[in-house]
Design an enzyme around this catalytic site. Structure first.
Site, mmCIF file in Angstrom:
data_model
loop_
_atom_site.group_PDB
_atom_site.id
_atom_site.type_symbol
_atom_site.label_atom_id
_atom_site.label_comp_id
_atom_site.label_asym_id
_atom_site.label_seq_id
_atom_site.Cartn_x
_atom_site.Cartn_y
_atom_site.Cartn_z
ATOM 1 C CB ALA A 78 -0.970 -0.037 1.178
ATOM 2 C CB SER A 79 0.604 4.574 1.536
ATOM 3 O OG SER A 79 -0.572 4.948 0.849
ATOM 4 C CB VAL A 80 5.019 0.889 2.703
ATOM 5 C CG1 VAL A 80 6.519 0.655 2.826
ATOM 6 C CG2 VAL A 80 4.389 0.939 4.105
ATOM 7 C CE LYS A 82 0.857 8.019 -1.370
ATOM 8 N NZ LYS A 82 -0.002 6.848 -1.167
#
Length: 353
Positions: A78-80, A82
């Protein structure tokens, strides 16, 4: 192998043991008790002074096939993800193909006039004011959205939440656009650029930006949610195929290699890493600032990732050369507080060495 899939409980706790202190191992196991057994699982990594001192896995990566979680299990970050998108941009800056203060419309000219003042730096730091693409998706359309579809949605939104650079609002839209900018400046698919410039050079052999029908996820964990007293597979949503904001799968084994690369210049020069880790903007939490793909709180660099069926976090204490990663394939709870507790245990263990 069939027998291995049926192992649960205490035996699973031994998966991937490293050399951490016995008391620390015991205390971490106690913190992770809710992930043990025939339930969606977790993998925990503690790296100290460049060495994985804890590498533990609990519970199940796949409930239906009864496959136990292991250090090589790949979870959707998921947003890791980014921080990897930000690293791609910084690599292209080093290549001389773009600059952080370039206008986004130089690379994505179809964006409306409202986007005229937005720069790449604004996208990296969530200060663009871009509309959240999830808020303008058609709820009746059950097809998965891709990064290019995010651009199409935003091209129809000639407005922003605020003038670029004047505020902060966490933006998945911005990171989807960054993936497209990586593609247009490199001439490669975003997933291929990640593979060629980050994953392969660092030996992250099982990490992948997953594209259905193009790539596979080795040793894949599937996501679950607890509904009506039972675990239900909730692995994909309509936004799961957007890569720039959250589409990478990785394991604690591979993330140990990623963490190591953030201490030296094997991937990016020191000045680029320093800029990524420097607070660029305050956030909506007064204790947290944001760099390039990293939240910054006191002495920690960290980022969480929450999506349907997965909750993850990486927390780094670079001055202490300590990192904790917790990856889980369930919808609750968020593991940030757990990771900080594990970090405290590791600090106590180091003090007694």
């Amino acid at each position: 192998m069939r027998i291995h899939h049926w192992l649960t409980g205490a035996v699973l706790l031994l998966a991937g043991c490293a050399s951490g202190g016995t008391r620390m191992q015991h205390d971490i196991d106690a913190l992770m008790r809710d992930y043990q057994g025939d339930v969606p699982g977790a993998s925990v990594l503690v790296v100290r002074d460049g060495q994985p001192v804890v590498r533990r896995s609990y519970g199940m990566a796949d409930l239906e096939k009864r496959i136990a979680a292991a250090p090589r299990t790949n979870y959707r970050l998921a947003s890791v993800s980014k921080q990897f998108t930000a690293a791609c941009v910084l690599l292209l800056v080093e290549d001389g193909r773009l600059k952080l203060d370039d206008p986004v419309k130089r690379y994505l000219p179809g964006l409306p006039a409202a986007a005229d003042g937005i720069t790449i730096r604004h996208l990296l730091t969530h200060t663009s004011g871009l509309i959240d693409y999830e808020d303008v998706m058609d709820p009746a359309d059950t097809r998965q959205v891709h990064d290019a579809d995010v651009l199409t949605l935003l091209q129809a939104q000639d407005r922003t939440y605020f003038a670029p650079g004047t505020g902060y609002r966490y933006s998945n839209s911005g990171y989807a656009l960054l993936a497209l900018i990586v593609e247009r400046t490199s001439g490669q698919r975003y997933a291929r650029f990640l593979h060629d410039r980050i994953f392969q050079p660092l030996g992250m052999s099982d990490t992948v930006a997953y594209e259905a029908g193009i790539s596979d996820v080795a040793h894949r964990a599937f996501g679950y949610s607890f509904n009506d007293g039972a675990w239900t597979r909730t692995d994909q949503s309509t936004t799961s195929a957007v890569l720039g904001d959250g589409g990478i799968y990785s394991s604690i084994n591979d993330l140990a290699k990623w963490d190591a690369a953030l201490y030296d210049e094997r991937l990016l020069p020191a000045n680029a890493l320093r800029e990524a880790f420097t607070p660029a903007t305050p956030t909506d939490d007064p204790q947290v600032e944001y760099g390039f793909g990293w939240r910054i709180t006191g002495e920690t660099l960290w980022h969480s990732g929450e999506t349907i069926g997965f909750r993850n976090v990486i927390v780094r204490w670079p001055q202490r050369h300590l990192t904790v990663v917790v990856l889980t394939n369930r919808d609750d709870p968020e593991p940030y507080e757990m990771a900080k507790k594990i970090g405290a245990l590791a600090m106590d263990d180091a003090a007694t060495d």
